[in-house]
Write a protein that holds these residues in place. Structure first.
Motif, PDB file in Angstrom:
ATOM      1  N   SER A 119       0.822  -1.208   0.000  1.00 31.13           N
ATOM      2  CA  SER A 119       0.000   0.000   0.000  1.00 31.13           C
ATOM      3  C   SER A 119       0.854   1.255   0.000  1.00 31.13           C
ATOM      4  O   SER A 119       0.498   2.263  -0.614  1.00 31.13           O
ATOM      5  CB  SER A 119      -0.925  -0.006   1.218  1.00 31.13           C
ATOM      6  OG  SER A 119      -1.688   1.172   1.291  1.00 31.13           O
ATOM      7  N   GLU A 128      -6.428   4.974  -4.626  1.00 35.29           N
ATOM      8  CA  GLU A 128      -6.058   5.310  -3.253  1.00 35.29           C
ATOM      9  C   GLU A 128      -7.288   5.643  -2.428  1.00 35.29           C
ATOM     10  O   GLU A 128      -7.414   5.226  -1.279  1.00 35.29           O
ATOM     11  CB  GLU A 128      -5.089   6.495  -3.265  1.00 35.29           C
ATOM     12  CG  GLU A 128      -4.608   6.934  -1.896  1.00 35.29           C
ATOM     13  CD  GLU A 128      -3.636   5.941  -1.288  1.00 35.29           C
ATOM     14  OE1 GLU A 128      -3.361   6.075  -0.081  1.00 35.29           O
ATOM     15  OE2 GLU A 128      -3.152   5.054  -2.009  1.00 35.29           O
ATOM     16  N   ALA A 129      -8.241   6.394  -3.023  1.00 36.80           N
ATOM     17  CA  ALA A 129      -9.463   6.764  -2.310  1.00 36.80           C
ATOM     18  C   ALA A 129     -10.306   5.533  -1.983  1.00 36.80           C
ATOM     19  O   ALA A 129     -10.842   5.396  -0.876  1.00 36.80           O
ATOM     20  CB  ALA A 129     -10.274   7.756  -3.146  1.00 36.80           C
ATOM     21  N   ARG A 131      -9.223   2.407  -1.689  1.00 38.95           N
ATOM     22  CA  ARG A 131      -8.519   1.601  -0.695  1.00 38.95           C
ATOM     23  C   ARG A 131      -8.665   2.205   0.696  1.00 38.95           C
ATOM     24  O   ARG A 131      -8.856   1.485   1.688  1.00 38.95           O
ATOM     25  CB  ARG A 131      -7.045   1.496  -1.082  1.00 38.95           C
ATOM     26  CG  ARG A 131      -6.254   0.529  -0.214  1.00 38.95           C
ATOM     27  CD  ARG A 131      -4.921   0.215  -0.865  1.00 38.95           C
ATOM     28  NE  ARG A 131      -4.158   1.415  -1.164  1.00 38.95           N
ATOM     29  CZ  ARG A 131      -3.151   1.450  -2.039  1.00 38.95           C
ATOM     30  NH1 ARG A 131      -2.844   0.364  -2.723  1.00 38.95           N
ATOM     31  NH2 ARG A 131      -2.480   2.566  -2.244  1.00 38.95           N
ATOM     32  N   THR A 132      -8.585   3.523   0.796  1.00 33.39           N
ATOM     33  CA  THR A 132      -8.745   4.197   2.091  1.00 33.39           C
ATOM     34  C   THR A 132     -10.149   3.995   2.642  1.00 33.39           C
ATOM     35  O   THR A 132     -10.328   3.739   3.834  1.00 33.39           O
ATOM     36  CB  THR A 132      -8.451   5.700   1.949  1.00 33.39           C
ATOM     37  OG1 THR A 132      -7.113   5.874   1.469  1.00 33.39           O
ATOM     38  CG2 THR A 132      -8.612   6.416   3.275  1.00 33.39           C
ATOM     39  N   ALA A 133     -11.159   4.091   1.768  1.00 32.68           N
ATOM     40  CA  ALA A 133     -12.547   3.905   2.206  1.00 32.68           C
ATOM     41  C   ALA A 133     -12.768   2.480   2.711  1.00 32.68           C
ATOM     42  O   ALA A 133     -13.412   2.267   3.750  1.00 32.68           O
ATOM     43  CB  ALA A 133     -13.499   4.214   1.058  1.00 32.68           C
ATOM     44  N   ASN A 135     -10.479   0.449   3.874  1.00 39.28           N
ATOM     45  CA  ASN A 135      -9.711   0.304   5.107  1.00 39.28           C
ATOM     46  C   ASN A 135     -10.460   0.876   6.304  1.00 39.28           C
ATOM     47  O   ASN A 135     -10.518   0.270   7.376  1.00 39.28           O
ATOM     48  CB  ASN A 135      -8.368   1.009   4.942  1.00 39.28           C
ATOM     49  CG  ASN A 135      -7.352   0.562   5.975  1.00 39.28           C
ATOM     50  OD1 ASN A 135      -6.928  -0.585   5.963  1.00 39.28           O
ATOM     51  ND2 ASN A 135      -6.948   1.461   6.850  1.00 39.28           N
ATOM     52  N   GLN A 136     -11.065   2.039   6.113  1.00 42.16           N
ATOM     53  CA  GLN A 136     -11.836   2.657   7.188  1.00 42.16           C
ATOM     54  C   GLN A 136     -13.079   1.846   7.525  1.00 42.16           C
ATOM     55  O   GLN A 136     -13.486   1.764   8.688  1.00 42.16           O
ATOM     56  CB  GLN A 136     -12.212   4.090   6.796  1.00 42.16           C
ATOM     57  CG  GLN A 136     -11.027   5.035   6.762  1.00 42.16           C
ATOM     58  CD  GLN A 136     -11.407   6.430   6.318  1.00 42.16           C
ATOM     59  OE1 GLN A 136     -12.442   6.622   5.677  1.00 42.16           O
ATOM     60  NE2 GLN A 136     -10.578   7.415   6.644  1.00 42.16           N
ATOM     61  N   ARG A 197      -2.777   0.719   7.903  1.00 43.86           N
ATOM     62  CA  ARG A 197      -2.783   2.183   7.849  1.00 43.86           C
ATOM     63  C   ARG A 197      -1.545   2.767   8.544  1.00 43.86           C
ATOM     64  O   ARG A 197      -0.910   3.691   8.016  1.00 43.86           O
ATOM     65  CB  ARG A 197      -4.055   2.702   8.504  1.00 43.86           C
ATOM     66  CG  ARG A 197      -4.194   4.215   8.452  1.00 43.86           C
ATOM     67  CD  ARG A 197      -5.526   4.650   9.026  1.00 43.86           C
ATOM     68  NE  ARG A 197      -5.676   6.091   8.960  1.00 43.86           N
ATOM     69  CZ  ARG A 197      -6.758   6.753   9.370  1.00 43.86           C
ATOM     70  NH1 ARG A 197      -7.789   6.073   9.849  1.00 43.86           N
ATOM     71  NH2 ARG A 197      -6.819   8.059   9.290  1.00 43.86           N
ATOM     72  N   ARG A 200       1.712   1.854   6.490  1.00 47.00           N
ATOM     73  CA  ARG A 200       1.755   2.668   5.278  1.00 47.00           C
ATOM     74  C   ARG A 200       2.209   4.089   5.594  1.00 47.00           C
ATOM     75  O   ARG A 200       3.040   4.672   4.885  1.00 47.00           O
ATOM     76  CB  ARG A 200       0.368   2.680   4.637  1.00 47.00           C
ATOM     77  CG  ARG A 200       0.192   3.636   3.480  1.00 47.00           C
ATOM     78  CD  ARG A 200      -1.222   3.509   2.933  1.00 47.00           C
ATOM     79  NE  ARG A 200      -1.527   4.601   2.007  1.00 47.00           N
ATOM     80  CZ  ARG A 200      -2.024   5.776   2.367  1.00 47.00           C
ATOM     81  NH1 ARG A 200      -2.238   6.034   3.659  1.00 47.00           N
ATOM     82  NH2 ARG A 200      -2.277   6.703   1.464  1.00 47.00           N
ATOM     83  N   SER A 201       1.674   4.641   6.670  1.00 42.79           N
ATOM     84  CA  SER A 201       2.032   6.011   7.051  1.00 42.79           C
ATOM     85  C   SER A 201       3.497   6.115   7.462  1.00 42.79           C
ATOM     86  O   SER A 201       4.208   7.040   7.046  1.00 42.79           O
ATOM     87  CB  SER A 201       1.126   6.478   8.203  1.00 42.79           C
ATOM     88  OG  SER A 201       1.498   7.751   8.656  1.00 42.79           O
TER      89      SER A 201
END
Length: 316
Positions: A119, A128-129, A131-133, A135-136, A197, A200-201
């Protein structure tokens, strides 16, 4: 080596303090344990005889010392509700919860670390959007709801397993492990999302540092720099988070065991609290506290090996 010795010493001191507080608290809460055990058959003579038999007529610190010594040999007292040795009751439950917790943790590590690295290296824009959604969403869904969905799908619809028919762990380990896969998944999903998350950060933060640009500018392979340098540094906060996860998995297992009807430590704790079986509750509380403290200690030792700068006092 000195650092490891200090951490183990701190673990032991912490556990002594926690066990003492738990022993004193439950001794005060339970009041006259002999009367509670005898119930309607309690008479002054029987109460006095039972107190002498159980050693409840001795000073508190003496009883605590014997209980602490017994903790390491499996002698945790007598259950009020079952009138049996506490360890005989909770021993099999500890094994079930331990296997469930370790299985959940293995899933979290095996899935989240490769997924977190992937990621951090890929994705932009709509990908990316999305995948983020997703993940959340995984982080937001509670394990009990995931457990209900898994039970409905794999037990009621697909008949992969029979809900409530948990095989004996000692007699059919493979069957028990197969049953535990489903509650382990329900526990692991939100923690996998959180770990991905975080990793990745931290990886992206490390990729922006000067030493990475310098290494790549000197002709080093970007993938090699990522795996051998960036990932090593990025894992320090993730290891700490995984230690916290390992401690919290036990709390998650209490709910999962209820949903999947797994006869583990969580179900026993809930039942013992309802029945006011304080010796059993006390033993479980101390075991859970030991699990939490041990997880933190192991994380500190791993982080010290990853980054020696974290070593307390600079000892070796």
């Amino acid at each position: 080596m000195k650092y490891a010795v200090r951490r183990v010493a701190m673990l032991l001191i912490t556990m002594v303090i926690v066990s003492l507080l738990a022993f004193v608290a439950f001794d005060l809460i339970s009041g006259d344990a002999a009367t509670a055990m005898l119930g309607t058959q309690a008479t002054p003579e029987r109460v006095a005889a039972l107190k002498a038999e159980l050693g409840l007529d001795r000073p508190l610190l003496v009883r605590y010392g014997e209980w602490l010594a017994g903790f390491f040999t499996g002698n945790l007292g007598i259950s009020y509700n079952y009138n049996q040795p506490v360890w005989d009751i909770i021993g099999p439950k500890v094994a079930v919860t331990l296997v469930l917790s370790l299985l959940s943790f293995v899933m979290i590590v095996a899935v989240s670390i490769p997924l977190g690295v992937w990621s951090a290296r890929t994705g932009s824009g709509a990908v990316e959007a999305g995948r983020t959604a997703f993940n959340q969403l995984c982080m937001a869904v509670p394990p009990f709801f995931t457990g209900i969905l898994l039970t409905w799908l794999f037990s009621t619809v697909l008949h992969v397993f029979t809900h409530g028919s948990f095989p004996d762990l000692g007699e059919d380990f493979a069957g028990a492990l197969g049953y535990l896969v489903f509650p382990a998944v329900s526990i692991a999903i939100p923690r996998i999302a959180m770990t991905v998350r975080m990793l990745r950060s931290t990886i992206r933060e490390e990729l922006g540092k000067a030493y990475v640009r310098t290494a790549i500018s000197r002709g080093n392979d970007r993938r090699a720099v990522l795996l051998h340098h960036v990932l090593k540094n990025a894992l320090v906060p993730v290891v700490t988070f995984l230690a916290q996860t390992m401690a919290e998995i036990v709390a998650g297992s209490i709910v999962a065991e209820q949903v999947f009807a797994v006869p583990g430590l969580g179900r026993m704790l809930v039942a013992s609290i309802s029945n006011r079986d304080y010796p059993v509750v006390q033993a479980i509380v101390v075991i859970l506290a030991f699990w939490v403290v041990l997880s933190g200690t192991v994380a500190d030792l791993i982080n010290q090996r990853i980054d020696p700068r974290l070593r307390l006092g600079g000892g070796v």
